[in-house]
Design a protein around this motif. Sequence first.
Motif, PDB file in Angstrom:
ATOM      1  N   THR A  30       0.841  -1.205   0.000  1.00  0.00           N
ATOM      2  CA  THR A  30       0.000   0.000   0.000  1.00  0.00           C
ATOM      3  C   THR A  30       0.872   1.250   0.000  1.00  0.00           C
ATOM      4  O   THR A  30       0.623   2.203  -0.747  1.00  0.00           O
ATOM      5  CB  THR A  30      -0.890   0.032   1.266  1.00  0.00           C
ATOM      6  N   LEU A  31       1.915   1.222   0.828  1.00  0.00           N
ATOM      7  CA  LEU A  31       2.824   2.366   0.891  1.00  0.00           C
ATOM      8  C   LEU A  31       3.455   2.620  -0.476  1.00  0.00           C
ATOM      9  O   LEU A  31       3.559   3.758  -0.927  1.00  0.00           O
ATOM     10  CB  LEU A  31       3.906   2.112   1.944  1.00  0.00           C
ATOM     11  N   CYS A  32       3.856   1.540  -1.148  1.00  0.00           N
ATOM     12  CA  CYS A  32       4.489   1.695  -2.455  1.00  0.00           C
ATOM     13  C   CYS A  32       3.518   2.239  -3.493  1.00  0.00           C
ATOM     14  O   CYS A  32       3.912   3.016  -4.359  1.00  0.00           O
ATOM     15  CB  CYS A  32       5.063   0.371  -2.943  1.00  0.00           C
ATOM     16  N   ILE A  33       2.260   1.830  -3.401  1.00  0.00           N
ATOM     17  CA  ILE A  33       1.282   2.350  -4.371  1.00  0.00           C
ATOM     18  C   ILE A  33       1.098   3.848  -4.161  1.00  0.00           C
ATOM     19  O   ILE A  33       1.098   4.626  -5.115  1.00  0.00           O
ATOM     20  CB  ILE A  33      -0.052   1.578  -4.248  1.00  0.00           C
ATOM     21  N   THR A  34       1.009   4.265  -2.892  1.00  0.00           N
ATOM     22  CA  THR A  34       0.926   5.698  -2.610  1.00  0.00           C
ATOM     23  C   THR A  34       2.174   6.399  -3.130  1.00  0.00           C
ATOM     24  O   THR A  34       2.106   7.457  -3.755  1.00  0.00           O
ATOM     25  CB  THR A  34       0.850   5.938  -1.085  1.00  0.00           C
ATOM     26  N   MET A  35       3.323   5.758  -2.855  1.00  0.00           N
ATOM     27  CA  MET A  35       4.592   6.370  -3.242  1.00  0.00           C
ATOM     28  C   MET A  35       4.737   6.487  -4.749  1.00  0.00           C
ATOM     29  O   MET A  35       5.321   7.453  -5.233  1.00  0.00           O
ATOM     30  CB  MET A  35       5.755   5.529  -2.715  1.00  0.00           C
ATOM     31  N   LEU A  36       4.218   5.510  -5.493  1.00  0.00           N
ATOM     32  CA  LEU A  36       4.349   5.535  -6.952  1.00  0.00           C
ATOM     33  C   LEU A  36       3.881   6.872  -7.507  1.00  0.00           C
ATOM     34  O   LEU A  36       4.577   7.509  -8.287  1.00  0.00           O
ATOM     35  CB  LEU A  36       3.497   4.427  -7.583  1.00  0.00           C
ATOM     36  N   GLY A  37       2.679   7.283  -7.078  1.00  0.00           N
ATOM     37  CA  GLY A  37       2.135   8.534  -7.581  1.00  0.00           C
ATOM     38  C   GLY A  37       2.955   9.727  -7.148  1.00  0.00           C
ATOM     39  O   GLY A  37       3.379  10.544  -7.980  1.00  0.00           O
ATOM     40  N   ILE A  38       3.220   9.823  -5.838  1.00  0.00           N
ATOM     41  CA  ILE A  38       3.893  11.009  -5.308  1.00  0.00           C
ATOM     42  C   ILE A  38       5.320  11.102  -5.831  1.00  0.00           C
ATOM     43  O   ILE A  38       5.796  12.154  -6.243  1.00  0.00           O
ATOM     44  CB  ILE A  38       3.874  10.979  -3.772  1.00  0.00           C
ATOM     45  N   MET A  39       5.971   9.945  -5.855  1.00  0.00           N
ATOM     46  CA  MET A  39       7.353   9.887  -6.317  1.00  0.00           C
ATOM     47  C   MET A  39       7.439  10.308  -7.782  1.00  0.00           C
ATOM     48  O   MET A  39       8.304  11.101  -8.161  1.00  0.00           O
ATOM     49  CB  MET A  39       7.825   8.452  -6.172  1.00  0.00           C
ATOM     50  N   ALA A  40       6.536   9.765  -8.616  1.00  0.00           N
ATOM     51  CA  ALA A  40       6.554  10.096 -10.039  1.00  0.00           C
ATOM     52  C   ALA A  40       6.284  11.583 -10.226  1.00  0.00           C
ATOM     53  O   ALA A  40       6.929  12.242 -11.042  1.00  0.00           O
ATOM     54  CB  ALA A  40       5.525   9.254 -10.799  1.00  0.00           C
ATOM     55  N   LEU A  41       5.355  12.124  -9.436  1.00  0.00           N
ATOM     56  CA  LEU A  41       5.079  13.563  -9.524  1.00  0.00           C
ATOM     57  C   LEU A  41       6.350  14.369  -9.265  1.00  0.00           C
ATOM     58  O   LEU A  41       6.716  15.248 -10.042  1.00  0.00           O
ATOM     59  CB  LEU A  41       3.995  13.953  -8.516  1.00  0.00           C
ATOM     60  N   TRP A  42       7.058  14.027  -8.155  1.00  0.00           N
ATOM     61  CA  TRP A  42       8.218  14.840  -7.801  1.00  0.00           C
ATOM     62  C   TRP A  42       9.403  14.624  -8.720  1.00  0.00           C
ATOM     63  O   TRP A  42      10.104  15.581  -9.054  1.00  0.00           O
ATOM     64  CB  TRP A  42       8.624  14.614  -6.342  1.00  0.00           C
ATOM     65  N   THR A  43       9.654  13.380  -9.130  1.00  0.00           N
ATOM     66  CA  THR A  43      10.773  13.203 -10.063  1.00  0.00           C
ATOM     67  C   THR A  43      10.439  13.891 -11.390  1.00  0.00           C
ATOM     68  O   THR A  43      11.329  14.414 -12.048  1.00  0.00           O
ATOM     69  CB  THR A  43      11.114  11.716 -10.300  1.00  0.00           C
ATOM     70  N   GLY A  44       9.153  13.904 -11.751  1.00  0.00           N
ATOM     71  CA  GLY A  44       8.745  14.619 -12.965  1.00  0.00           C
ATOM     72  C   GLY A  44       9.003  16.109 -12.834  1.00  0.00           C
ATOM     73  O   GLY A  44       9.627  16.731 -13.703  1.00  0.00           O
ATOM     74  N   ILE A  45       8.527  16.691 -11.717  1.00  0.00           N
ATOM     75  CA  ILE A  45       8.731  18.132 -11.497  1.00  0.00           C
ATOM     76  C   ILE A  45      10.222  18.459 -11.417  1.00  0.00           C
ATOM     77  O   ILE A  45      10.683  19.450 -11.983  1.00  0.00           O
ATOM     78  CB  ILE A  45       8.012  18.570 -10.194  1.00  0.00           C
ATOM     79  N   MET A  46      10.982  17.597 -10.748  1.00  0.00           N
ATOM     80  CA  MET A  46      12.421  17.844 -10.626  1.00  0.00           C
ATOM     81  C   MET A  46      13.101  17.774 -11.996  1.00  0.00           C
ATOM     82  O   MET A  46      14.056  18.504 -12.257  1.00  0.00           O
ATOM     83  CB  MET A  46      13.069  16.810  -9.697  1.00  0.00           C
ATOM     84  N   GLN A  47      12.618  16.886 -12.865  1.00  0.00           N
ATOM     85  CA  GLN A  47      13.188  16.792 -14.204  1.00  0.00           C
ATOM     86  C   GLN A  47      12.943  18.092 -14.972  1.00  0.00           C
ATOM     87  O   GLN A  47      13.833  18.601 -15.651  1.00  0.00           O
ATOM     88  CB  GLN A  47      12.571  15.594 -14.944  1.00  0.00           C
ATOM     89  N   VAL A  48      11.726  18.643 -14.819  1.00  0.00           N
ATOM     90  CA  VAL A  48      11.432  19.934 -15.455  1.00  0.00           C
ATOM     91  C   VAL A  48      12.369  20.996 -14.879  1.00  0.00           C
ATOM     92  O   VAL A  48      12.976  21.779 -15.616  1.00  0.00           O
ATOM     93  CB  VAL A  48       9.953  20.339 -15.231  1.00  0.00           C
ATOM     94  N   ALA A  49      12.519  20.986 -13.544  1.00  0.00           N
ATOM     95  CA  ALA A  49      13.380  21.974 -12.897  1.00  0.00           C
ATOM     96  C   ALA A  49      14.817  21.837 -13.383  1.00  0.00           C
ATOM     97  O   ALA A  49      15.540  22.820 -13.512  1.00  0.00           O
ATOM     98  CB  ALA A  49      13.320  21.821 -11.380  1.00  0.00           C
ATOM     99  N   ARG A  50      15.220  20.595 -13.669  1.00  0.00           N
ATOM    100  CA  ARG A  50      16.586  20.390 -14.142  1.00  0.00           C
ATOM    101  C   ARG A  50      16.732  20.903 -15.568  1.00  0.00           C
ATOM    102  O   ARG A  50      17.703  21.566 -15.903  1.00  0.00           O
ATOM    103  CB  ARG A  50      16.946  18.909 -14.069  1.00  0.00           C
ATOM    104  N   ALA A  51      15.716  20.591 -16.412  1.00  0.00           N
ATOM    105  CA  ALA A  51      15.789  21.011 -17.810  1.00  0.00           C
ATOM    106  C   ALA A  51      15.828  22.530 -17.931  1.00  0.00           C
ATOM    107  O   ALA A  51      16.456  23.064 -18.834  1.00  0.00           O
ATOM    108  CB  ALA A  51      14.598  20.444 -18.586  1.00  0.00           C
TER     109      ALA A  51
END
Lengths: 175, 193
Positions: B39-60
């Motif tokens: 359950t924790l991992c399913i919650t994390m999947l969404g939040i983690m993907a959101l932040w790595t996505g935003i961080m990728q934009v911030a990096r670009a």
Amino acid sequence: MTFLLYLSDYMIPFVIFYVVGYGILTKTAIFDEFVKGAKDGFKVVVDILPTLIGLMVGIGIMRASGAFDILSNLLKPLMVLLQFPAELVPLVIVKMFSSSAATSLVIDIFKQYGPDSYLGTLTSILMSCTETIFYTMAVYFMAAKVKKTRYTLLGALVATLSGVVISTFLASFMR
Amino acid sequence: MLNYIWGFLIIVGIVVGVCTGNIANVSDAALNSTKEAVTLCITMLGIMALWTGIMQVARATGIIASLTRGIRPVIRLLFPDLPKEHIVNEYIASNMIANILGLGWAATPMGLMAMKELATLNDNKERASCDMCTFLIINISSLQLIPVNIIAYRSQYGSVKPTEILGVAIVATLFSTIVGVIFSIVARKRGRQ
């Protein structure tokens, strides 16, 4: 007070707004980049799932068996020697393993003694300067696929213990 | 090390469970914990993907690069052996900044990416590098400016002044982080000799 809670409400939307807004201004392919990054995050979670299952089973067994209680009873004399209240020893032990378990103990303490009591104040300070040592180590080292962790555990314990000592010292002035 | 810790948790837990008569609970806990992890991992999947996505934009867009330059002196002090222009600097910087701001969910993905990059820089794959040890010790000493959750619980359980602990908490978290930093620097020096 309300200002700070507002601040924390605004923090996440502000960070996202700033990054996306800046991306639009610099004409970056923001959505493409977002999807690329999200995919990386996805992979990370899938990689750590087995680690988490193993770790949470171990912690779950320790908790249910009552071993954490025994461990904190063993450590009580030492902690009391450091002027640390016996009621909070289980909290410090549990916090090293699991954040959610520690949170439920925090809520018990707040309910029983009140957040503004000496114990409540000390609990609040402790929770803001300690971290789940074993959980963090397991997940991070598994991501790096490292087996020998060298002096990390010792360093983490020293930092945490110093946090406990300074918290006790500072809380005694707020009595 | 992790093999011993995990073995310790399981063996001690089961033996104690037998001795205290809690073995039925132990059995439940073992099975339910797997569910909790998933359950924790399913919650994390969404939040983690959101932040790595935003961080990728911030990096670009170069935001991360300029933040990294901003705290470069700190990174150089803690990780003197890292190659200067390597991407790992950016991951470490974003992890630290997210941690300090109290964005725990954004900090974890960056921290894990940093560990993966540190692993590629490590000569001995099995053994943690000094940089990894430092990074984890700093992470665990948890420098955090605003302990948001605690303040929320305090006000929920009837504190007259929920933020009263704020100043003291900052002193405590600074102190434990400084101890962690000193420990890391000394341990690195001794490791070299």
